[in-house]
Write an enzyme that holds these catalytic residues in place. Structure first.
Site, PDB file in Angstrom:
ATOM      1  CB  SER A  18      14.667  14.410   5.841  1.00  0.00           C
ATOM      2  OG  SER A  18      15.777  14.803   4.993  1.00  0.00           O
ATOM      3  N   GLY A  54      15.599  22.832   8.457  1.00  0.00           N
ATOM      4  CA  GLY A  54      16.739  22.731   7.214  1.00  0.00           C
ATOM      5  C   GLY A  54      17.406  23.704   6.225  1.00  0.00           C
ATOM      6  CE  LYS A  89      14.945  27.144   4.986  1.00  0.00           C
ATOM      7  NZ  LYS A  89      13.945  25.533   4.327  1.00  0.00           N
ATOM      8  N   GLY A 119      14.360  22.407  -1.447  1.00  0.00           N
ATOM      9  CA  GLY A 119      14.482  21.607  -2.294  1.00  0.00           C
ATOM     10  C   GLY A 119      12.980  20.428  -1.871  1.00  0.00           C
ATOM     11  CD  GLU A 138      11.342  25.448   4.037  1.00  0.00           C
ATOM     12  OE1 GLU A 138      11.145  24.483   4.641  1.00  0.00           O
ATOM     13  OE2 GLU A 138      11.964  25.961   2.737  1.00  0.00           O
TER      14      GLU A 138
HETATM   15  C1  5RP Z   1      12.468  22.603   2.176  1.00  0.00           C
HETATM   16  C2  5RP Z   1      13.515  22.923   2.199  1.00  0.00           C
HETATM   17  C3  5RP Z   1      14.575  22.020   3.599  1.00  0.00           C
HETATM   18  O1  5RP Z   1      14.592  22.584   3.934  1.00  0.00           O
HETATM   19  C4  5RP Z   1      15.590  21.435   1.970  1.00  0.00           C
HETATM   20  O2  5RP Z   1      15.381  21.356   1.346  1.00  0.00           O
HETATM   21  C5  5RP Z   1      16.352  20.244   3.106  1.00  0.00           C
HETATM   22  O3  5RP Z   1      15.262  19.316   2.642  1.00  0.00           O
HETATM   23  P1  5RP Z   1      16.460  17.796   3.806  1.00  0.00           P
HETATM   24  O4  5RP Z   1      16.464  18.606   5.363  1.00  0.00           O
HETATM   25  O5  5RP Z   1      15.238  16.715   3.656  1.00  0.00           O
HETATM   26  O6  5RP Z   1      17.469  17.715   3.113  1.00  0.00           O
HETATM   27  O7  5RP Z   1      13.756  24.135   2.370  1.00  0.00           O
HETATM   28  O8  5RP Z   1      11.621  23.248   1.261  1.00  0.00           O
END
Ligand code: 5RP
Length: 223
Positions: free
Chosen positions: A27, A81, A93, A95, A102
């Site tokens: 996000s 992110g 990372k 989530g 990534e």
């Molecule tokens: C996806 C990630 C995202 O960068 C991480 O989960 C952060 O997400 P958000 O910006 O929605 O909080 O690692 O695999």
């Protein structure tokens, strides 16, 4: 403007004409991709690599020129992110489930800028369960090996089904609690054969841009 957008849009100021740019997932990265899309409409010339199907779809809809990462040698900059970051710019990372791509993209970039809201900044990593991508084959063995490292692994679900990454793998969300040494844990995780990749990013991000509720931005550079 929300704090994620604040951090994301600041990071996009680092994107320059002619760059090859890695597009993160989640996000916060969403706002960065939107801003890059605006700048492309205004004439910015870049090529980009997406770290997930979702980011690829977003970038394509915005007219951001995309290439396959395998078709180029190196990226100049990746903006992504994180779920947690500490003062040494060590990250958790994954989530959003995109940690493998990534990490491949970030490590193939001259620079990674991590963007986050202030709630993600912690003294010690580990409150957020560490995502670990594992192969479906004999996942029970891999999960048991993860538990032996001192965590409570939980296979991620998507409704009734087990969640599958863009690479067809599972994610074990590992509740470690405070991670005293991220490099030691990373080394232990890498020794488990069913582990494809883990969400600890160590020595990869060189700059963090953190958006704060009071409207300010904190910029942290890696030592
Ligand atoms: C996806 C990630 C995202 O960068 C991480 O989960 C952060 O997400 P958000 O910006 O929605 O909080 O690692 O695999």
């Amino acid at each position: 403007m929300n704090v994620k957008q604040l951090a994301a849009e600041k990071a996009v100021e680092y994107v320059q004409d002619g760059m090859k740019v890695g597009l993160g997932t989640g996000s916060t990265a969403y706002y960065a991709i939107n801003k890059i899309g605006e700048r492309v409409k205004d004439g910015l010339r870049i090529t980009a690599v997406a770290t997930s199907q979702a980011s690829e779809d977003q970038a394509r809809a915005l007219g951001i020129p995309l290439v396959a990462f395998g078709d180029i040698d190196r990226l100049d900059l990746t903006i992504d992110g994180a779920d947690e970051l500490d003062g040494k710019l060590q990250l958790i990372k994954g989530g959003g489930g995109a940690l493998l791509r990534e990490k491949i993209v970030a490590m193939g970039s001259g620079r990674m800028i991590v963007i986050a809201d202030e709630n993600k900044a912690v003294d010690t990593l580990g409150k957020f369960p560490l995502p670990v991508e594992i192969v479906p084959f004999a996942w029970e063995w891999t999960v048991a090996a993860l538990a032996k490292l001192g965590c409570k692994p939980e296979l991620r679900r998507s409704g009734e089904e087990l969640y599958r990454t863009d690479n067809g793998n599972y994610i074990a969300d590992c509740h470690f609690g405070a991670i005293e040494s991220a490099p030691e844990l990373a080394a232990s995780l890498q020794r488990i054969p069913g582990v494809v990749e883990h969400g600890l990013f160590i020595g990869i991000a060189s700059l963090a841009i953190i958006g704060k509720k009071d409207g300010s931005i904190e910029i942290v550079e890696a030592e």
